[in-house]
Motif scaffolding. Structure first.
Motif, PDB file in Angstrom:
ATOM      1  N   ARG A  30       0.831  -1.206   0.000  1.00  0.00           N
ATOM      2  CA  ARG A  30       0.000   0.000   0.000  1.00  0.00           C
ATOM      3  C   ARG A  30       0.867   1.258   0.000  1.00  0.00           C
ATOM      4  NH1 ARG A  30      -5.283   1.492   1.423  1.00  0.00           N
ATOM      5  NH2 ARG A  30      -5.432   3.565   2.364  1.00  0.00           N
ATOM      6  N   MET A  34       1.338   4.286  -2.918  1.00  0.00           N
ATOM      7  CA  MET A  34       1.171   5.721  -2.671  1.00  0.00           C
ATOM      8  C   MET A  34       2.445   6.493  -2.980  1.00  0.00           C
ATOM      9  SD  MET A  34      -1.453   6.127   0.551  1.00  0.00           S
ATOM     10  CE  MET A  34      -0.707   4.941   1.668  1.00  0.00           C
ATOM     11  N   TYR A  66      -6.149  -2.079  -7.961  1.00  0.00           N
ATOM     12  CA  TYR A  66      -7.571  -1.799  -7.745  1.00  0.00           C
ATOM     13  C   TYR A  66      -8.119  -2.525  -6.516  1.00  0.00           C
ATOM     14  CZ  TYR A  66      -8.198   0.944 -11.973  1.00  0.00           C
ATOM     15  OH  TYR A  66      -8.145   1.946 -12.908  1.00  0.00           O
ATOM     16  N   TYR A  68      -6.593  -2.265  -3.726  1.00  0.00           N
ATOM     17  CA  TYR A  68      -6.282  -1.294  -2.684  1.00  0.00           C
ATOM     18  C   TYR A  68      -7.029   0.021  -2.880  1.00  0.00           C
ATOM     19  CZ  TYR A  68      -2.445  -4.221  -0.987  1.00  0.00           C
ATOM     20  OH  TYR A  68      -1.707  -5.244  -0.441  1.00  0.00           O
ATOM     21  N   PHE A  69      -7.160   0.449  -4.124  1.00  0.00           N
ATOM     22  CA  PHE A  69      -7.799   1.738  -4.419  1.00  0.00           C
ATOM     23  C   PHE A  69      -8.712   1.580  -5.639  1.00  0.00           C
ATOM     24  CE2 PHE A  69      -3.570   2.566  -2.640  1.00  0.00           C
ATOM     25  CZ  PHE A  69      -3.924   3.288  -1.502  1.00  0.00           C
ATOM     26  N   LYS A  70      -9.974   1.926  -5.468  1.00  0.00           N
ATOM     27  CA  LYS A  70     -10.945   1.738  -6.544  1.00  0.00           C
ATOM     28  C   LYS A  70     -10.791   2.764  -7.656  1.00  0.00           C
ATOM     29  CE  LYS A  70     -14.380  -0.275  -3.412  1.00  0.00           C
ATOM     30  NZ  LYS A  70     -15.739  -0.122  -2.798  1.00  0.00           N
ATOM     31  N   SER A  71     -10.169   3.893  -7.347  1.00  0.00           N
ATOM     32  CA  SER A  71     -10.017   4.952  -8.346  1.00  0.00           C
ATOM     33  C   SER A  71      -8.824   5.826  -8.001  1.00  0.00           C
ATOM     34  CB  SER A  71     -11.279   5.827  -8.401  1.00  0.00           C
ATOM     35  OG  SER A  71     -11.423   6.545  -7.178  1.00  0.00           O
ATOM     36  N   LYS A  72      -8.449   6.669  -8.945  1.00  0.00           N
ATOM     37  CA  LYS A  72      -7.344   7.603  -8.699  1.00  0.00           C
ATOM     38  C   LYS A  72      -7.743   8.619  -7.633  1.00  0.00           C
ATOM     39  CE  LYS A  72      -6.061  10.420 -12.028  1.00  0.00           C
ATOM     40  NZ  LYS A  72      -5.418  10.958 -13.247  1.00  0.00           N
ATOM     41  N   GLU A  74      -9.705   8.075  -5.071  1.00  0.00           N
ATOM     42  CA  GLU A  74      -9.610   7.407  -3.778  1.00  0.00           C
ATOM     43  C   GLU A  74      -8.156   7.303  -3.337  1.00  0.00           C
ATOM     44  OE1 GLU A  74     -10.242   2.911  -2.377  1.00  0.00           O
ATOM     45  OE2 GLU A  74     -12.142   3.880  -2.932  1.00  0.00           O
ATOM     46  N   LEU A  75      -7.280   7.024  -4.288  1.00  0.00           N
ATOM     47  CA  LEU A  75      -5.852   6.943  -3.980  1.00  0.00           C
ATOM     48  C   LEU A  75      -5.348   8.306  -3.521  1.00  0.00           C
ATOM     49  CD1 LEU A  75      -3.217   5.177  -6.257  1.00  0.00           C
ATOM     50  CD2 LEU A  75      -2.672   7.089  -4.789  1.00  0.00           C
ATOM     51  N   GLU A  77      -7.027  10.673  -2.076  1.00  0.00           N
ATOM     52  CA  GLU A  77      -7.519  10.955  -0.726  1.00  0.00           C
ATOM     53  C   GLU A  77      -6.679  10.227   0.316  1.00  0.00           C
ATOM     54  OE1 GLU A  77     -11.461  10.263   2.069  1.00  0.00           O
ATOM     55  OE2 GLU A  77     -11.732  10.543  -0.086  1.00  0.00           O
ATOM     56  N   ALA A  78      -6.352   8.970   0.052  1.00  0.00           N
ATOM     57  CA  ALA A  78      -5.516   8.211   0.986  1.00  0.00           C
ATOM     58  C   ALA A  78      -4.143   8.860   1.119  1.00  0.00           C
ATOM     59  CB  ALA A  78      -5.384   6.768   0.512  1.00  0.00           C
TER      60      ALA A  78
END
Length: 215
Positions: A30, A34, A66, A68-72, A74-75, A77-78
């Protein structure tokens, strides 16, 4: 941990990097995703970075990305939450240090503004990287912004009690002195340059501000 000069290579302390060509495993995956995303966002811009690019840079399969992250979005925001947490860690570390007024004010500014300069504002795509923040939940950066302002206010109050500064002598309230300092400090990003140049501008701003507030 205190704000780090020249540490724009890792978002946080991690085990030794995997061998070239090896895929990150476990919790490292993860973080690797990032880190890869932020590197690409800074280099190519948010809009011109695809999830496939991130997967390749992180050395994971696109399908794994995907998971870990459903969209760019969402990534992103994380990533924003991780950056905010890192800033808070650096602010907490500064709060524990026994520093003279000028050094403390500079350390507080560097813990937040210096951190974001290293990661975001030194990029030619800074404006584009900051644009997605409008779509982020407000609670991501509000707490760290509050801590930042509270620490600066406390440092100035301690300076007043110690007789080192007197905003009233300059015709200012303590709040007005704080707002003036912040306005100048946020403007330090203009002019670009290296991290060292940015920090030098911050240092000059702190020196001039506190000198103007002397009794």
């Amino acid at each position: 941990m205190a704000a780090r000069a020249g540490t724009a290579g890792k978002l946080k302390s991690t085990p030794a990097a995997p061998r070239e060509g090896a895929k990150p495993v476990g919790a490292d995956k993860r973080v690797a995703i990032m880190e890869a995303a932020l590197d690409l966002f800074r280099a190519n811009g948010y809009r011109h970075t695809a999830m496939e690019d991130i997967a390749q840079a992180a050395n994971v399969a696109k399908g794994t990305l995907y998971l870990y992250f459903k969209s760019k979005d969402e990534l992103f925001e994380a990533l924003a939450r991780l950056l905010a947490a890192r800033v808070q860690e650096d602010l907490d570390a500064v709060a524990k240090r026994d520093l003279p007024l000028q050094a403390k004010v500079l350390a507080i500014l560097d813990a937040k503004l210096g951190f974001f300069y290293r990661w975001i504002l030194s990029s030619p795509h800074a404006a584009e990287l900051l644009a997605p923040k409008a779509n982020l939940p407000g609670d991501i950066f509000d707490p760290v912004d509050g801590s930042f302002r509270a620490m600066l206010s406390k440092a100035l109050k301690e300076g007043v009690r110690a007789g080192e500064i007197d905003p009233k002598a300059a015709g200012l309230t303590l709040d007005a002195a704080l707002e003036t300092l912040l306005a100048a400090a946020y403007g330090a990003e203009h002019g670009g340059g290296s991290e060292a140049q940015f920090r030098e501008r911050l240092a000059r701003i702190v020196t001039l501000t506190l000198r103007g507030l002397r009794p």
